[in-house]
Every structure is written in C-alpha cells, then in structure tokens.
Scaffold this active site. Structure first.
Site, PDB file in Angstrom:
ATOM      1  N   GLU A 166       0.793  -1.221   0.000  1.00  0.00           N
ATOM      2  CA  GLU A 166       0.000   0.000   0.000  1.00  0.00           C
ATOM      3  C   GLU A 166       0.834   1.284   0.000  1.00  0.00           C
ATOM      4  O   GLU A 166       0.821   2.071   0.948  1.00  0.00           O
ATOM      5  CB  GLU A 166      -0.975  -0.009   1.181  1.00  0.00           C
ATOM      6  N   GLU A 353      -5.087  -8.471   0.029  1.00  0.00           N
ATOM      7  CA  GLU A 353      -5.885  -8.125   1.201  1.00  0.00           C
ATOM      8  C   GLU A 353      -7.324  -7.898   0.773  1.00  0.00           C
ATOM      9  O   GLU A 353      -7.581  -7.218  -0.224  1.00  0.00           O
ATOM     10  CB  GLU A 353      -5.394  -6.841   1.907  1.00  0.00           C
TER      11      GLU A 353
END
Length: 447
Positions: A166, A353
C-alpha cells in the site's frame, strides 16, 4: 443456491503485518520503528494503544501456524520488520531477528504453508526517519540493501516476495492526510515519498533478477473504485482523478514508464510537482511477476467544487457499512480488476488483502460474525466474475488471520478470522474461520 467454482490451483491464504501482530517491540535486538515512535506519542492512537505486545505472535507463532493448518491455508502473507533485521536500517545485521524469521518460515513450510513475504508494511526504522525517512533518497539505497539481504537469506525458502504494501498509505495517508506514521501533512512531501517508494520498488526488482533469486516478485497497492454518479463529464472526470490517485499513479510508472499526464496536471494545479531525476523512470519500469491488489471499499462519486484534493464527493446510495464505516461495494472489486487488466494487460493478480471490520465479541465462547461471512462471500463472487471476464487472478488472501493492532484505531477495530482477547491473548476462531475453511477445502462457495 448457485455454486461459484475456483480453479484447483487457486492459492488460498490469510495475511498479517509485523507491527500489527508481533509485539516484542524491544526484544531480540529489534530497533525502534516509526510506528513505535508514533504509537508512543500521546494523542496519536485511539485509547492510547500501541503495538508493544499486539498479538504476541513473536512468541506465539507456532500456535498461530497451528490455526493456519486447521484453517487449511495454502499460503500465509506476513511482513518482515526491517528494524528487527537491521536496528538502524543499515549496517550490522541482527542475527536474533533473522533467526526468528527463519523459525517462522521453516515452521510454515513444515506445515505445507507457502510463505508470502512482504518486505515493507509501513514500519520504517526510526533511525532512517531521523535522517529524513522516505523523503530522503538515501533511504532507497538502504531499502534495496535490506531487500538483498532478505533475498539471499531466504533463497529457496520463500517463493513469493512483495516489495511494498500500500504505497498510497505510506505516501499520501502518512505524509499528506497525516493519520499514519510519521504523521506529516504536506502534499509535496507525499509526492516525494511516493516517487521514492516507486524507485525503491523498481531497484529491488532489478536486484532480485540480478541475484538470480528463484520465485516471484511483485507489489501490492491498495485500490478502491468510484463509479460516476451521472453521465456528466465533470462526474466522470472527478472519478477518474480519484481512481488515478490510487491506481494509475502507482501502476502507470511500472507498466508504462511514466506518470499519468492528467494526474501530473492535477497535482501541479495544487502546487505540487513530482521530482524526477535522470534514470528514475527506467529504474521503476521493471517487469514484475505478479500484482497484489488490496481492496476493501468504493462508492458512487460526484463532482463537487473545492471538495478535497480532487473535487469529488462520495454519494451514499444506502450502502451497508462495516464497523469501520466503510461502504460495502463488492462490484467495485470486479470493476477495478477489469480496469487494471484493460489498462495494463494480462499480469497475474493475487488479492493480497480483502476483509471486513466487525467488532463481534464472544457469546458463550462463540463469535457469530455472519456479516463478515457475507462480506467475504460477496467479494469472492465478484472476484470470480472478474476471472470469468479474463482477469488472471491466481489467489485470494484474506485480511486478517488475527484481530490485531489496527494502526491509529488501536485495538478498537477487528478484522480477524480469529478473535484475540488482548488481555489474555487467547485466540478463538470465529464462524468466518470455519466458513473459510470449507471454502478452501471445497474450492467453491454457495451464493
């Protein structure tokens, strides 16, 4: 009921991150990270929580792996704490830290679970932050050195490597929005950090190839989706900017060798400019073996003048929401995956995720988290839909194996398939655990 079938070689997993689960913050030769500093600063974390103990997985990893085995996981995505390997980020290695990860990886392999390793999940060594952190280009060199050490240490043991988790959060959320470590609020700083992360990623992939490491190397951006509220061009453009902020800004440089021009213009209109030096884009544009995708939410978007960076407002059409107040928007997963495939081609994808925050507590020893099951079911259905549309999705890794330290929200938010009592550290599998166990065992789900 209908059956949604997944391929026999589809890789099923669950994920955690070092600072969120390990604890042992000052044990085994580990140095301070920016998250130790940030969490120890009063006012930064809800309820004054910190990751000093977290789930204590540093000491309880064998128990956690036993649960993974029961769940039927084929892969476990975890991150390495850079400051546990190199307390100052560079220089002498910490053998105790290396040995911990060798024990973890060896135990996973003993149990038939493939290690899926993330090199960086937000926890920069504090010593590097003191020298400027990711705003300092020298941090790129430090990261590549650390990555090379990991590649050589675990050659033959770890087949799946992810450089960064991320990068949007590491740059914009941590340096512009300012609610993640180190907590800065400056758009130019965020752009600088984002660019340096991209260079570090590319140079790490180069090193992986140069060293001849067996296995695969990829990258895991977080994405969301905004569907235009109307066919008005201003709504379409606002959504394009919002998607461009999370998707194109972090993928165009890898796959196309340049930042998207419409986003460069958008940032320059706000007084911020990406600082590109000679050779940067060539370093970033390295072929990767897979793309990790982290997806949680999305919504309708509508243009609104002077509303945030990109003049867009989210429109709530009555979405159900998780306990994090995030809209549940499963079709956004399908749409963003198709968008990525259309723009960048047939790169293998792993969902690295996806999960939901529901703060269910035990009742008579059981945790009935039906809403989490429904969230996962809907997103797996949309994932399968994307696969039917031709997106080469190779695996799904649920977030998270365990309830854990949820960054600025501390222990007030629960994403786990396994409940953790943060006083006793007792683990209790939730109903979603047993549901996911069946999905993995069957290779299909009912919808």
């Amino acid at each position: 009921m209908s059956i949604i079938q997944f391929p026999k070689d589809f890789l099923w997993g669950a994920a955690t991150a070092a600072y969120q689960v390990e604890g042992a913050w000052n044990e085994g030769g580990r140095g301070l990270s920016i998250w130790d500093t940030y969490a120890h600063t009063p006012g930064n974390i809800r309820n004054g929580d910190n990751g000093n103990i977290a789930c204590d997985s540093y000491h309880r990893y064998e128990e956690d792996i036993a649960y993974m085995k029961e769940l039927g996981l084929q892969t476990y995505r975890f991150s390495i704490s850079w400051s546990r390997i190199s307390p100052d980020g560079t220089g002498e290695l910490n053998e105790e830290g290396l040995n911990y990860y060798h024990r973890l990886v060896d135990k996973l392999l003993e149990n038939g679970i493939e290690p899926f390793c993330t090199l960086y999940h937000w926890d920069l060594p504090q010593a590097l932050q003191d020298a400027g952190g990711w705003k300092n280009r020298e941090t790129i060199d430090a990261f590549v050195g650390y990555a090379g050490t990991m590649f050589k240490e675990f050659q033959g043991k770890i087949k799946y490597w992810t450089t960064f988790n991320e990068p949007w959060c590491v740059s914009f959320k941590a340096h512009y929005i300012g609610d993640l470590a180190p907590g800065e609020k400056n758009l130019q700083s965020a752009l600088d950090v984002a660019h340096h992360l991209m260079i570090a990623h590319g140079r790490t992939v180069q090193l992986f190839r140069q060293l001849g490491i067996s296995g695969q190397v990829g990258y895991a951006p977080n994405v969301s989706w905004r569907e235009p509220f109307s066919s008005k061009q201003e709504d379409i453009d606002a959504c394009r900017r919002r998607i461009g902020w999370m998707v194109e800004w972090f993928l165009d440089p890898i796959f196309k060798g340049a930042y998207p021009e419409f986003m460069i213009k958008a940032f320059e209109a706000m007084g911020a400019k990406v600082q590109i030096q000679q050779g940067d884009m060539e370093a970033i544009k390295q072929p990767i073996d897979f793309l990790g995708i982290n997806y949680y939410t999305g919504s309708l978007g509508r243009y609104k003048k002077d509303n945030g960076l990109f003049e867009i407002e989210d429109i709530d059409e009555g979405y159900e929401r998780t306990d994090f107040n995030w809209p549940i928007y499963p079709s956004g997963l399908y749409k963003v995956l198709v968008h990525i495939a259309d723009r960048y081609g047939s790169i293998p994808v792993y969902i690295t995720e996806n999960g939901a925050c529901y703060d269910d507590e035990p009742v008579e020893g059981k945790i009935q988290d039906a809403k989490r099951i429904e969230y996962l079911r809907k997103h797996l259905t949309q994932l399968n839909r994307a696969m039917e549309a031709g997106v080469p999705v190779k695996g799904y890794i649920a977030w998270s194996l365990l309830d854990n330290f949820e960054w600025a929200d501390g222990y007030s938010r629960r994403f786990g398939l396994i409940h953790v009592d943060f006083n006793s550290l007792i683990r209790t599998p939730k109903e979603s655990f047993f549901w996911y166990e069946k999905v993995i065992g069957n290779g299909w789900l009912e919808v």
